[in-house]
Design a protein around this motif. Structure first.
Motif, PDB file in Angstrom:
ATOM      1  N   SER A 163       0.832  -1.200   0.000  1.00 28.25           N
ATOM      2  CA  SER A 163       0.000   0.000   0.000  1.00 28.25           C
ATOM      3  C   SER A 163       0.867   1.251   0.000  1.00 28.25           C
ATOM      4  O   SER A 163       0.579   2.227  -0.707  1.00 28.25           O
ATOM      5  N   MET A 164       1.934   1.208   0.780  1.00 23.09           N
ATOM      6  CA  MET A 164       2.860   2.342   0.835  1.00 23.09           C
ATOM      7  C   MET A 164       3.544   2.539  -0.512  1.00 23.09           C
ATOM      8  O   MET A 164       3.671   3.672  -1.006  1.00 23.09           O
ATOM      9  N   LEU A 165       3.985   1.449  -1.148  1.00 20.88           N
ATOM     10  CA  LEU A 165       4.630   1.549  -2.454  1.00 20.88           C
ATOM     11  C   LEU A 165       3.674   2.135  -3.494  1.00 20.88           C
ATOM     12  O   LEU A 165       4.078   2.955  -4.324  1.00 20.88           O
ATOM     13  N   HIS A 166       2.418   1.727  -3.428  1.00 25.75           N
ATOM     14  CA  HIS A 166       1.419   2.256  -4.364  1.00 25.75           C
ATOM     15  C   HIS A 166       1.239   3.756  -4.153  1.00 25.75           C
ATOM     16  O   HIS A 166       1.136   4.529  -5.132  1.00 25.75           O
ATOM     17  N   GLU A 167       1.219   4.181  -2.895  1.00 25.37           N
ATOM     18  CA  GLU A 167       1.040   5.605  -2.593  1.00 25.37           C
ATOM     19  C   GLU A 167       2.237   6.419  -3.071  1.00 25.37           C
ATOM     20  O   GLU A 167       2.087   7.510  -3.634  1.00 25.37           O
ATOM     21  N   ILE A 168       3.445   5.895  -2.866  1.00 27.16           N
ATOM     22  CA  ILE A 168       4.659   6.600  -3.303  1.00 27.16           C
ATOM     23  C   ILE A 168       4.707   6.663  -4.827  1.00 27.16           C
ATOM     24  O   ILE A 168       5.083   7.685  -5.415  1.00 27.16           O
ATOM     25  N   LYS A 169       4.329   5.574  -5.497  1.00 26.93           N
ATOM     26  CA  LYS A 169       4.268   5.572  -6.963  1.00 26.93           C
ATOM     27  C   LYS A 169       3.361   6.696  -7.460  1.00 26.93           C
ATOM     28  O   LYS A 169       3.691   7.404  -8.416  1.00 26.93           O
ATOM     29  N   LYS A 170       2.232   6.839  -6.805  1.00 23.54           N
ATOM     30  CA  LYS A 170       1.278   7.875  -7.181  1.00 23.54           C
ATOM     31  C   LYS A 170       1.881   9.259  -7.005  1.00 23.54           C
ATOM     32  O   LYS A 170       1.719  10.143  -7.862  1.00 23.54           O
ATOM     33  N   CYS A 171       2.607   9.481  -5.900  1.00 34.57           N
ATOM     34  CA  CYS A 171       3.254  10.769  -5.644  1.00 34.57           C
ATOM     35  C   CYS A 171       4.328  11.072  -6.682  1.00 34.57           C
ATOM     36  O   CYS A 171       4.543  12.237  -7.049  1.00 34.57           O
ATOM     37  N   LEU A 172       4.998  10.025  -7.154  1.00 35.04           N
ATOM     38  CA  LEU A 172       6.088  10.202  -8.116  1.00 35.04           C
ATOM     39  C   LEU A 172       5.596  10.206  -9.557  1.00 35.04           C
ATOM     40  O   LEU A 172       6.404  10.281 -10.483  1.00 35.04           O
ATOM     41  N   GLY A 173       4.306  10.109  -9.744  1.00 39.92           N
ATOM     42  CA  GLY A 173       3.746  10.175 -11.089  1.00 39.92           C
ATOM     43  C   GLY A 173       3.986   8.930 -11.910  1.00 39.92           C
ATOM     44  O   GLY A 173       3.974   8.981 -13.145  1.00 39.92           O
ATOM     45  N   ILE A 174       4.213   7.767 -11.251  1.00 41.88           N
ATOM     46  CA  ILE A 174       4.436   6.513 -11.967  1.00 41.88           C
ATOM     47  C   ILE A 174       3.121   5.741 -11.992  1.00 41.88           C
ATOM     48  O   ILE A 174       2.652   5.263 -10.957  1.00 41.88           O
ATOM     49  N   SER A 175       2.538   5.628 -13.164  1.00 45.04           N
ATOM     50  CA  SER A 175       1.250   4.948 -13.261  1.00 45.04           C
ATOM     51  C   SER A 175       1.185   3.925 -14.389  1.00 45.04           C
ATOM     52  O   SER A 175       0.265   3.111 -14.438  1.00 45.04           O
ATOM     53  N   ASP A 176       2.178   3.941 -15.270  1.00 43.53           N
ATOM     54  CA  ASP A 176       2.119   3.092 -16.460  1.00 43.53           C
ATOM     55  C   ASP A 176       3.089   1.918 -16.422  1.00 43.53           C
ATOM     56  O   ASP A 176       3.276   1.228 -17.417  1.00 43.53           O
ATOM     57  N   ARG A 177       3.702   1.687 -15.266  1.00 39.72           N
ATOM     58  CA  ARG A 177       4.670   0.592 -15.175  1.00 39.72           C
ATOM     59  C   ARG A 177       4.886   0.211 -13.709  1.00 39.72           C
ATOM     60  O   ARG A 177       4.643   1.012 -12.800  1.00 39.72           O
ATOM     61  N   PRO A 178       5.387  -1.008 -13.462  1.00 44.35           N
ATOM     62  CA  PRO A 178       5.726  -1.382 -12.085  1.00 44.35           C
ATOM     63  C   PRO A 178       7.077  -0.794 -11.687  1.00 44.35           C
ATOM     64  O   PRO A 178       7.872  -0.385 -12.545  1.00 44.35           O
ATOM     65  N   LEU A 179       7.329  -0.731 -10.408  1.00 47.23           N
ATOM     66  CA  LEU A 179       8.619  -0.256  -9.919  1.00 47.23           C
ATOM     67  C   LEU A 179       9.697  -1.304 -10.194  1.00 47.23           C
ATOM     68  O   LEU A 179       9.444  -2.502 -10.134  1.00 47.23           O
ATOM     69  N   THR A 180      10.899  -0.834 -10.482  1.00 48.58           N
ATOM     70  CA  THR A 180      12.029  -1.757 -10.609  1.00 48.58           C
ATOM     71  C   THR A 180      12.522  -2.124  -9.210  1.00 48.58           C
ATOM     72  O   THR A 180      12.161  -1.490  -8.217  1.00 48.58           O
ATOM     73  N   ASP A 181      13.363  -3.151  -9.125  1.00 50.67           N
ATOM     74  CA  ASP A 181      13.911  -3.565  -7.830  1.00 50.67           C
ATOM     75  C   ASP A 181      14.719  -2.436  -7.191  1.00 50.67           C
ATOM     76  O   ASP A 181      14.648  -2.213  -5.977  1.00 50.67           O
ATOM     77  N   ILE A 182      15.495  -1.721  -8.016  1.00 48.27           N
ATOM     78  CA  ILE A 182      16.318  -0.621  -7.495  1.00 48.27           C
ATOM     79  C   ILE A 182      15.428   0.483  -6.940  1.00 48.27           C
ATOM     80  O   ILE A 182      15.696   1.049  -5.863  1.00 48.27           O
ATOM     81  N   GLU A 183      14.349   0.799  -7.663  1.00 49.21           N
ATOM     82  CA  GLU A 183      13.432   1.842  -7.207  1.00 49.21           C
ATOM     83  C   GLU A 183      12.752   1.431  -5.904  1.00 49.21           C
ATOM     84  O   GLU A 183      12.586   2.248  -4.991  1.00 49.21           O
ATOM     85  N   GLU A 184      12.368   0.152  -5.805  1.00 51.65           N
ATOM     86  CA  GLU A 184      11.753  -0.330  -4.564  1.00 51.65           C
ATOM     87  C   GLU A 184      12.734  -0.235  -3.400  1.00 51.65           C
ATOM     88  O   GLU A 184      12.347   0.095  -2.281  1.00 51.65           O
ATOM     89  N   ASN A 185      14.009  -0.533  -3.663  1.00 50.84           N
ATOM     90  CA  ASN A 185      15.017  -0.433  -2.609  1.00 50.84           C
ATOM     91  C   ASN A 185      15.173   1.006  -2.132  1.00 50.84           C
ATOM     92  O   ASN A 185      15.325   1.262  -0.925  1.00 50.84           O
ATOM     93  N   TYR A 186      15.175   1.952  -3.076  1.00 46.89           N
ATOM     94  CA  TYR A 186      15.221   3.366  -2.705  1.00 46.89           C
ATOM     95  C   TYR A 186      14.056   3.705  -1.774  1.00 46.89           C
ATOM     96  O   TYR A 186      14.237   4.290  -0.699  1.00 46.89           O
ATOM     97  N   ILE A 187      12.852   3.355  -2.207  1.00 50.88           N
ATOM     98  CA  ILE A 187      11.653   3.720  -1.454  1.00 50.88           C
ATOM     99  C   ILE A 187      11.642   3.046  -0.085  1.00 50.88           C
ATOM    100  O   ILE A 187      11.241   3.649   0.923  1.00 50.88           O
ATOM    101  N   THR A 188      12.106   1.802  -0.025  1.00 50.28           N
ATOM    102  CA  THR A 188      12.175   1.097   1.257  1.00 50.28           C
ATOM    103  C   THR A 188      13.114   1.816   2.217  1.00 50.28           C
ATOM    104  O   THR A 188      12.817   1.950   3.413  1.00 50.28           O
ATOM    105  N   ASP A 189      14.246   2.288   1.721  1.00 53.38           N
ATOM    106  CA  ASP A 189      15.171   3.057   2.559  1.00 53.38           C
ATOM    107  C   ASP A 189      14.514   4.338   3.073  1.00 53.38           C
ATOM    108  O   ASP A 189      14.648   4.689   4.247  1.00 53.38           O
ATOM    109  N   TRP A 190      13.807   5.042   2.189  1.00 55.69           N
ATOM    110  CA  TRP A 190      13.194   6.317   2.576  1.00 55.69           C
ATOM    111  C   TRP A 190      12.119   6.127   3.634  1.00 55.69           C
ATOM    112  O   TRP A 190      12.011   6.929   4.571  1.00 55.69           O
ATOM    113  N   THR A 191      11.327   5.066   3.481  1.00 55.30           N
ATOM    114  CA  THR A 191      10.173   4.892   4.373  1.00 55.30           C
ATOM    115  C   THR A 191      10.485   4.070   5.620  1.00 55.30           C
ATOM    116  O   THR A 191       9.961   4.356   6.700  1.00 55.30           O
TER     117      THR A 191
END
Length: 356
Positions: free
Chosen positions: A222-250
């Motif tokens: 749910s958190m990843l979906h919310e962050i994706k929305k904030c970052l304007g990512i709607s047409d693709r899934p997050l990459t592993d590297i992007e998920e790692n970034y977001i996990t560190d931030w949150t």
């Protein structure tokens, strides 16, 4: 309260079992594995060194594969050593019992089922016996077929049974695992096996632990979906590297969605696009300086802007007033135009005189 008394004091009729085995290893082991260990230890002290797995299976009224799995398990936790035979067959080995009384206890030692060479290879006959004689296995088999919406192949059945026999996951937990994989549209038994191994390694071996894990996973998604929305990512899934970034931030830096959104807006303002490394630099900078609120971030951004402006003004002033400016030391000259006219007229008169 129960009490215990040992009446027969004839030590010649007993075998030594280390206290550490009873206190540390036995509680977490399958009961069948304990039976195999004790029976093998008894044969070892009786100098019966030529006994085979099938003989142990017959004596304990269990399957030969149970005996093999038991030795593989005890090897994985360091209770026995298996010396493989040259035949290359996984079930062909000699067994050495480790003296647990002289082995130092390793703290925080996490046993991983993945260290085992291979998943046990069950025969169709063995699987049929388990399904016929064990109601819980039959329930697991029928439930898996119903939820996956297909007839399980012999390979699927072996993998499914290994979750129970090899990974030691309870039937109820396996059903929850199946439901989770189906919910994310992952119905391949190979994928489900990877998840099962992961759960076993993480110690997710009860309904409570599975529920807690799935709840935490749902919150993370749910958190990843919310962050994706904030970052304007709607047409693709997050990459592993992007998920790692977001996990560190949150999870590590504990930043709120609003702070991440603000860092994103600064990133786009300065780079013209979403750039995860640049965005990460901003958030790491805030984390190191203790910026934890939107108000503090705004103040930090304003201060950064002011510092940049002052630096720019200082640099511009230095260039316009520097000592190396070639116009600074230029001394203006004052001219007497009447005197210049007199000199020009005198020169003309002299030229006329000379021409005569």
């Amino acid at each position: 309260m129960a009490t215990y008394k040992f009446l027969n004091n004839n030590q010649m009729q007993s075998i030594p079992v280390a206290n550490i085995f009873i206190d540390k290893y036995m509680p977490s082991a399958n009961a069948t594995f304990v039976k195999v260990y004790l029976y093998g230890l008894r044969q070892c002290f009786s100098n019966n060194n030529q006994i085979e797995n099938k003989q142990i299976a017959a004596a304990l009224n269990i399957l030969e594969s149970d005996v093999v799995n038991a030795w593989l398990y005890w090897e994985s936790v360091g209770v026995v050593r298996l010396i493989r035979q040259k035949s290359g067959q996984s079930s062909e080995f000699d067994i050495e019992f480790v003296d647990l009384t002289v082995v130092p206890e390793v703290k925080n030692n996490k046993t991983s089922r993945i260290v085992l060479d291979t998943r046990p290879n069950y025969t169709p006959e063995e699987i049929s016996i388990y399904i016929e004689q064990d109601d819980s296995i039959r329930y697991l088999y029928n439930t898996a077929q119903e939820k996956l919406g297909k007839i399980l192949s012999s390979s699927d059945i072996k993998i499914l049974y290994s979750f129970y026999d090899w990974l030691r996951l309870p039937v109820e937990v396996i059903v929850m695992l199946l439901e989770y994989c189906i919910s994310i549209n992952k119905k391949s038994m190979r994928y489900i096996e990877k998840v099962a191994i992961s759960w076993a390694d993480e110690g997710i071996n009860s309904i409570d632990k599975a529920e807690q894990y799935l709840m935490k996973l749902e919150q993370r998604n749910s958190m990843l979906h919310e962050i994706k929305k904030c970052l304007g990512i709607s047409d693709r899934p997050l990459t592993d590297i992007e998920e790692n970034y977001i996990t560190d931030w949150t999870e590590k830096m504990k930043f709120s969605t609003d702070l991440i959104k603000m860092a994103y807006e600064l990133t786009v303002l300065n780079t013209g696009k979403l750039a995860f490394p640049y965005l990460n630099t901003i958030l790491v900078s805030w984390y190191e300086r203790g910026v934890k609120t939107v108000e503090a971030a705004k103040a930090d951004a304003e201060q950064h802007k002011q510092n940049a402006k002052e630096k720019y003004n200082k640099t511009t002033t230095s260039k316009s007033t520097g000592k190396n400016n070639k116009f600074i030391n230029f001394t203006q000259r004052k001219y007497d135009f009447q005197e210049l006219e007199r000199l020009v007229l005198q020169k003309r008169i002299n030229n006329l005189k000379e021409s005569r």
